[in-house]
Design an enzyme around this catalytic site. Sequence first.
Site, PDB file in Angstrom:
ATOM      1  N   LYS A 123       0.865  -1.198   0.000  1.00 57.24           N
ATOM      2  CA  LYS A 123       0.000   0.000   0.000  1.00 57.24           C
ATOM      3  C   LYS A 123       0.889   1.233   0.000  1.00 57.24           C
ATOM      4  CE  LYS A 123      -2.003   2.965   2.152  1.00 57.24           C
ATOM      5  NZ  LYS A 123      -1.919   4.421   1.876  1.00 57.24           N
ATOM      6  N   GLU A 125       9.334   0.821  11.059  1.00 61.83           N
ATOM      7  CA  GLU A 125      10.409   1.812  10.883  1.00 61.83           C
ATOM      8  C   GLU A 125       9.725   3.170  10.971  1.00 61.83           C
ATOM      9  OE1 GLU A 125      12.316   4.518   9.716  1.00 61.83           O
ATOM     10  OE2 GLU A 125      12.517   3.736   7.679  1.00 61.83           O
ATOM     11  N   GLY A 182       2.328   3.830  13.533  1.00 61.07           N
ATOM     12  CA  GLY A 182       3.027   2.599  13.908  1.00 61.07           C
ATOM     13  C   GLY A 182       2.459   2.005  15.198  1.00 61.07           C
ATOM     14  N   GLY A 218       6.590   4.785   8.515  1.00 60.75           N
ATOM     15  CA  GLY A 218       5.776   5.995   8.573  1.00 60.75           C
ATOM     16  C   GLY A 218       5.859   6.623   9.945  1.00 60.75           C
ATOM     17  N   SER A 219       4.786   7.297  10.334  1.00 54.92           N
ATOM     18  CA  SER A 219       4.817   8.038  11.595  1.00 54.92           C
ATOM     19  C   SER A 219       4.729   7.095  12.799  1.00 54.92           C
ATOM     20  CB  SER A 219       3.656   9.020  11.633  1.00 54.92           C
ATOM     21  OG  SER A 219       2.436   8.335  11.577  1.00 54.92           O
ATOM     22  N   THR A 220       5.288   7.546  13.907  1.00 59.30           N
ATOM     23  CA  THR A 220       5.246   6.752  15.138  1.00 59.30           C
ATOM     24  C   THR A 220       3.801   6.542  15.572  1.00 59.30           C
ATOM     25  OG1 THR A 220       7.425   7.523  15.792  1.00 59.30           O
ATOM     26  CG2 THR A 220       5.999   6.721  17.565  1.00 59.30           C
ATOM     27  N   GLU A 221       2.975   7.560  15.388  1.00 62.58           N
ATOM     28  CA  GLU A 221       1.575   7.475  15.780  1.00 62.58           C
ATOM     29  C   GLU A 221       0.861   6.306  15.071  1.00 62.58           C
ATOM     30  OE1 GLU A 221      -0.350  10.959  14.445  1.00 62.58           O
ATOM     31  OE2 GLU A 221      -2.156  10.636  15.637  1.00 62.58           O
ATOM     32  N   CYS A 260      13.340  10.186   7.664  1.00 63.20           N
ATOM     33  CA  CYS A 260      13.170   9.731   9.052  1.00 63.20           C
ATOM     34  C   CYS A 260      14.487   9.827   9.826  1.00 63.20           C
ATOM     35  CB  CYS A 260      12.613   8.323   9.085  1.00 63.20           C
ATOM     36  SG  CYS A 260      13.460   7.211   7.966  1.00 63.20           S
TER      37      CYS A 260
HETATM   38  P1  NDP Z   1       1.572   8.166   8.096  1.00 64.50           P
HETATM   39  O1  NDP Z   1       2.312   7.399   9.106  1.00 64.50           O
HETATM   40  O2  NDP Z   1       0.151   8.511   8.354  1.00 64.50           O
HETATM   41  O3  NDP Z   1       1.582   7.394   6.699  1.00 64.50           O
HETATM   42  C1  NDP Z   1       2.424   6.328   6.347  1.00 64.50           C
HETATM   43  C2  NDP Z   1       1.639   5.278   5.580  1.00 64.50           C
HETATM   44  O4  NDP Z   1       0.673   4.659   6.449  1.00 64.50           O
HETATM   45  C3  NDP Z   1       0.818   5.842   4.423  1.00 64.50           C
HETATM   46  O5  NDP Z   1       0.761   4.887   3.390  1.00 64.50           O
HETATM   47  C4  NDP Z   1      -0.541   6.031   5.062  1.00 64.50           C
HETATM   48  O6  NDP Z   1      -1.571   6.114   4.124  1.00 64.50           O
HETATM   49  C5  NDP Z   1      -0.648   4.783   5.904  1.00 64.50           C
HETATM   50  N1  NDP Z   1      -1.589   4.849   7.012  1.00 64.50           N
HETATM   51  C6  NDP Z   1      -2.136   5.948   7.605  1.00 64.50           C
HETATM   52  N2  NDP Z   1      -2.932   5.576   8.633  1.00 64.50           N
HETATM   53  C7  NDP Z   1      -2.876   4.223   8.700  1.00 64.50           C
HETATM   54  C8  NDP Z   1      -3.466   3.243   9.570  1.00 64.50           C
HETATM   55  N3  NDP Z   1      -4.253   3.585  10.573  1.00 64.50           N
HETATM   56  N4  NDP Z   1      -3.180   1.942   9.363  1.00 64.50           N
HETATM   57  C9  NDP Z   1      -2.348   1.571   8.359  1.00 64.50           C
HETATM   58  N5  NDP Z   1      -1.776   2.445   7.515  1.00 64.50           N
HETATM   59  C10 NDP Z   1      -2.024   3.752   7.678  1.00 64.50           C
HETATM   60  O7  NDP Z   1       2.377   9.458   7.748  1.00 64.50           O
HETATM   61  P2  NDP Z   1       1.804  10.830   7.178  1.00 64.50           P
HETATM   62  O8  NDP Z   1       1.942  10.783   5.726  1.00 64.50           O
HETATM   63  O9  NDP Z   1       0.438  11.156   7.678  1.00 64.50           O
HETATM   64  O10 NDP Z   1       2.818  11.849   7.811  1.00 64.50           O
HETATM   65  C11 NDP Z   1       2.609  12.331   9.138  1.00 64.50           C
HETATM   66  C12 NDP Z   1       3.909  12.528   9.831  1.00 64.50           C
HETATM   67  O11 NDP Z   1       4.557  11.283   9.973  1.00 64.50           O
HETATM   68  C13 NDP Z   1       4.912  13.373   9.085  1.00 64.50           C
HETATM   69  O12 NDP Z   1       4.735  14.712   9.341  1.00 64.50           O
HETATM   70  C14 NDP Z   1       6.217  12.861   9.603  1.00 64.50           C
HETATM   71  O13 NDP Z   1       6.554  13.524  10.792  1.00 64.50           O
HETATM   72  C15 NDP Z   1       5.937  11.418   9.894  1.00 64.50           C
HETATM   73  N6  NDP Z   1       6.432  10.504   8.848  1.00 64.50           N
HETATM   74  C16 NDP Z   1       7.522   9.775   9.118  1.00 64.50           C
HETATM   75  C17 NDP Z   1       8.023   8.924   8.156  1.00 64.50           C
HETATM   76  C18 NDP Z   1       9.234   8.114   8.422  1.00 64.50           C
HETATM   77  O14 NDP Z   1       9.780   7.532   7.504  1.00 64.50           O
HETATM   78  N7  NDP Z   1       9.677   8.039   9.652  1.00 64.50           N
HETATM   79  C19 NDP Z   1       7.431   8.816   6.826  1.00 64.50           C
HETATM   80  C20 NDP Z   1       6.242   9.598   6.653  1.00 64.50           C
HETATM   81  C21 NDP Z   1       5.790  10.415   7.643  1.00 64.50           C
HETATM   82  P3  NDP Z   1      -1.963   7.551   3.517  1.00 64.50           P
HETATM   83  O15 NDP Z   1      -0.779   8.118   2.877  1.00 64.50           O
HETATM   84  O16 NDP Z   1      -2.970   7.226   2.525  1.00 64.50           O
HETATM   85  O17 NDP Z   1      -2.471   8.359   4.662  1.00 64.50           O
END
Ligand code: NDP
Length: 508
Positions: free
Chosen positions: A214, A288, A271, A266-269, A322
């Site tokens: 995804k 990660e 995760g 992606g985000s810690t939240e 990240c």
């Molecule tokens: P997210 O963690 O929301 O997104 C990462 C991925 O997870 C996307 O494909 C997203 O889909 C998907 N996703 C979102 N919610 C869920 C869920 N409940 N269950 C499963 N998958 C989900 O990152 P954001 O793009 O919203 O960015 C927010 C913040 O996160 C940034 O400002 C940054 O600080 C941090 N971030 C950190 C990253 C890293 O590599 N450490 C990478 C990206 C963001 P969709 O895109 O469709 O929402």
Amino acid sequence: MADKATRGGGAAVTSEKAAGATSVLRPDQADMGWEYAPAPESREIVSIAPEYGLFVNGDFGPAQGSKTFATVNPATEEPLARVALAGGRDVDRAVSAARTAYEQVWGPMPGSERAKYLYRIARILQERSREFAVLESLDNGKPIKETRDVDIPLAAAHFFYYAGWADKLDYAGFGPQPRPLGVAGQVIPWNFPLLMAAWKLAPALAAGNTCVLKPAETTPLSALLLAEVCQQAELPPGVVNVLTGAGETGAALVAHPGINKVAFTGSTEVGIAIAEAIAGSGKKLTLELGGKAANVVFDDAPVEQAIEGIVNGIFFNQGHVCCAGSRLLVQESVAEHVVERLRQRLTTLRLGDPLDKNTDIGAINSRQQLDKITELSAVGEAEGARRWSPPCELPKKGFWFAPTVFTGVSQSHRIAREEIFGPVLSVLTFRTPEEAVTKANNTPFGLSAGVWTEKGSRILWMAQKMRAGVVWANTYNRFDPASPFGGYRESGFGREGGRHGLAGYLDV
Ligand code: NDP
């Protein structure tokens, strides 16, 4: 999350110049008596379809209810394409296709045969690298010099590297004949769209798993082009499936009872939400997540190299990294000099059209991310840190943020604690190595760190003391498929890359 197209114009706009015009800025270059000529990469090599379907069981097709969403170019806000929005029934279809492919084709296939497909994918990525680089810059906003020289070559390198492991799993240190897990559900972010897809798919496939991927809502196009590459490589149907969609699609995928492994970046939240959602399900998980890395500069460091490392550490990919070196820790005795040299260097960076080969800093990926960076930077000022940016006109359309440096930052400031995920550097100082370690580790994260010094013994001492998955010495943001990457604490767990990256996809 609403799509990028619905989010309006960039708040940080200050110039009358249109995005896409030759780079912006630099009064000082005018002082030097010359200006860079435009060097735009042609976008002719990419053909973007008006609409894309989901890639399930080897074919593209519409989502349930034919729902779609828009993906836009963040540098211009120009709509690029409409993309299928996968729902629950699509997740069922994709997982079932991946299960059948796992049981009937990919699982039983000898590793030496699987390797051939991975090599094929790697070679096609190389052959089509220019097309991928342009597409990634268009959909993500990152400069072409980065997609061309970093994202795409590294993605191909991951497929090459893991192709080499596919028939050698017995010798990977996990005992004889380690078994794959089954179907992997993989959710990736928007900051390195193709590269993250490669980090996830290559080890999973080498180990004998099948995948449902995804991509992020704002950057789906390179994953869909990769799906086309899978067709071109004649990968058996169902081995790789790509479901485009939003957070709900990702949530439905990770919760699906038919998958055995969840890999998330992606985000810690999010995760944490995923870890809670699958707790007790028996699914294997690697996360990660975010970071707030310390980049530590000692008074004996080679200053000019350190300046390049600092710039690369936080301004590479607009700071959407990240492992970005977002906290600069400088020894007090050289702090003034380092900050002064850094400011001089930042006035030479070129911000503007991502497709211009001279561009150093491209567009912020989405209106939502721009709002977050803008808000946290305002908080930095309100909390008393001193804000500085080079003279910098921003393009009129699109999402842009000038490179920004905060000095006078204390450890309690939000800009020193929270992941900003943008081109914003917080500068702190220290007096002794012990103080540097204490400050570096004063974060809930633990993904990466940097150290700059001429003493080898100090590098080793710092690397032992700093609680970070990766520590770079006299360099920053170096990646290699053979080298494991991952974090501690709120930065997640599990490793990607190297032999260690196989462990997350094997029953060990
Ligand atoms: P997210 O963690 O929301 O997104 C990462 C991925 O997870 C996307 O494909 C997203 O889909 C998907 N996703 C979102 N919610 C869920 C869920 N409940 N269950 C499963 N998958 C989900 O990152 P954001 O793009 O919203 O960015 C927010 C913040 O996160 C940034 O400002 C940054 O600080 C941090 N971030 C950190 C990253 C890293 O590599 N450490 C990478 C990206 C963001 P969709 O895109 O469709 O929402």
